[in-house]
Design a protein around this motif. Structure first.
Motif: not given
Length: 333
Positions: A1-6, A253-272
């Motif tokens: 998925m387009h990363t902004k939609h994740h 809302i925010r992502t935690a400091a030092g722990d942003p969302l890592v997204i596998n675009v090809g796999g269409s999923r949030v990894v961490s």
């Protein structure tokens, strides 16, 4: 998925988990979490609450759902920045797996392109009932002509009125306003892969969902600002935003400091990554993708593990189908 939609999915989860202008911050505690998980169970298509350690909805509904997810994510696995080689251009419509159509028209001139996406009973199959979409989305790609093609600066997107989403006889009316992505590295033929010095910046004025069959409850996210770097493995940082329920309350809302969302675009999923929901009196809830169960969001409340999780595993197949349709329709990077 387009990363902004994740990132938006996590923000929508925030709106559903805890919740007009002027809504006050709520206190986050286990009672508030219990209440919102019950609402997810009752009203959010293909998502529900689950006790930690139990099988997911997708596992209980067998292998077919995951096969559908795998089929569509294979189409995205070759993506390098925007879309896989078999999807060479935007402006292409799609047919739903259970009928209906996504029809796309566009008008290009002077480096700019206007897109109109019309969902006409666009139907996506799931093991928990079909999802049917009707409505119009408009997009504008801002570019400047060059000998090598338009140098694209940004993409804006809004719904034209409400988009109707129907699942198992229940209706949601969704609206998006002021969704804009500014590219960090504009270039002819499509922007370059954003880096830390030149991130893509996405702002969202407001997105809302009215649950018609649940007392017209209106959940929203608004005033969101997100930065994205990377290509097929993208890093997404939510810098600010609000989520809540109109007339009830909100969280920040925010992502935690030092722990942003890592997204596998090809796999269409949030990894961490970790999304933090900040309430009154320094209360906090965190949302994290499960390490072992795709489609599950693990939760903590004020630093303590919560005994339930948000299970959206049944949505993986339809979500992947929607991603492919949107990559066909729009120049998403």
């Amino acid at each position: 998925m387009h990363t902004k939609h994740h990132a938006s999915i996590f923000a929508l989860a925030a709106a559903l988990l805890l919740g007009g202008c002027g809504d006050k911050l709520i206190v986050i505690d286990e009672a508030a979490a219990d209440y919102r998980l019950d609402e997810i169970d009752a009203s959010l298509p293909l998502c529900g609450a689950m006790d930690v350690g139990t099988p997911t909805r997708a596992m209980r509904s067998a292998v077919g759902q995951m096969q559908q997810f795998a089929r569509y994510t294979r189409l995205l696995s070759g993506s390098k920045g925007r879309m896989p080689p078999m999807l060479p251009m935007a402006g292409v419509g799609s047919t739903g797996t259970c009928g209906g159509s996504l029809d796309v028209t566009f008008d290009h001139g002077g480096g700019d392109t206007d897109y109109v996406l019309a969902f006409n009973s666009y139907c996506m199959t799931s093991s928990d009932g079909d999802i049917v979409i009707n409505g119009v989305v408009e997009a504008f790609e801002d570019g400047k002509p060059s000998p090598m093609g338009p140098v694209v600066d940004s993409l804006e997107m809004e719904t034209d009125g409400e988009v109707e989403i129907v699942h198992n006889g229940e209706t949601i009316l969704a609206t998006i306003r002021g969704d804009r992505t500014e590219y960090g590295i504009p270039a002819a033929g499509g922007p370059g892969i954003p880096d830390a010095e030149n991130p893509n910046v996405r702002t969202l004025r407001e997105a809302s969902a009215v649950f018609v069959d649940h007392d017209n409850r209106e959940d929203y996210i608004r005033d969101v600002r997100i930065e994205r770097t990377g290509g097929t493995s993208a890093t997404v940082t939510i810098l600010e935003g609000e989520a809540g329920t109109k007339g009830v309350g909100r969280v920040d809302i925010r992502t935690a400091a030092g722990d942003p969302l890592v997204i596998n675009v090809g796999g269409s999923r949030v990894v961490s990554g970790t999304v933090e929901l900040l309430g009154a009196d320094d209360t906090i809830m965190t949302l994290q993708p499960s390490c072992t169960q795709p489609g599950v969001i693990d939760i903590t409340v004020n630093g303590a593990p919560y005994d339930q999780a948000a299970d959206c595993s049944t949505a993986l197949g339809p979500a992947a189908e929607a991603v492919v349709a949107m990559y066909n329709a729009l120049p998403l990077y």
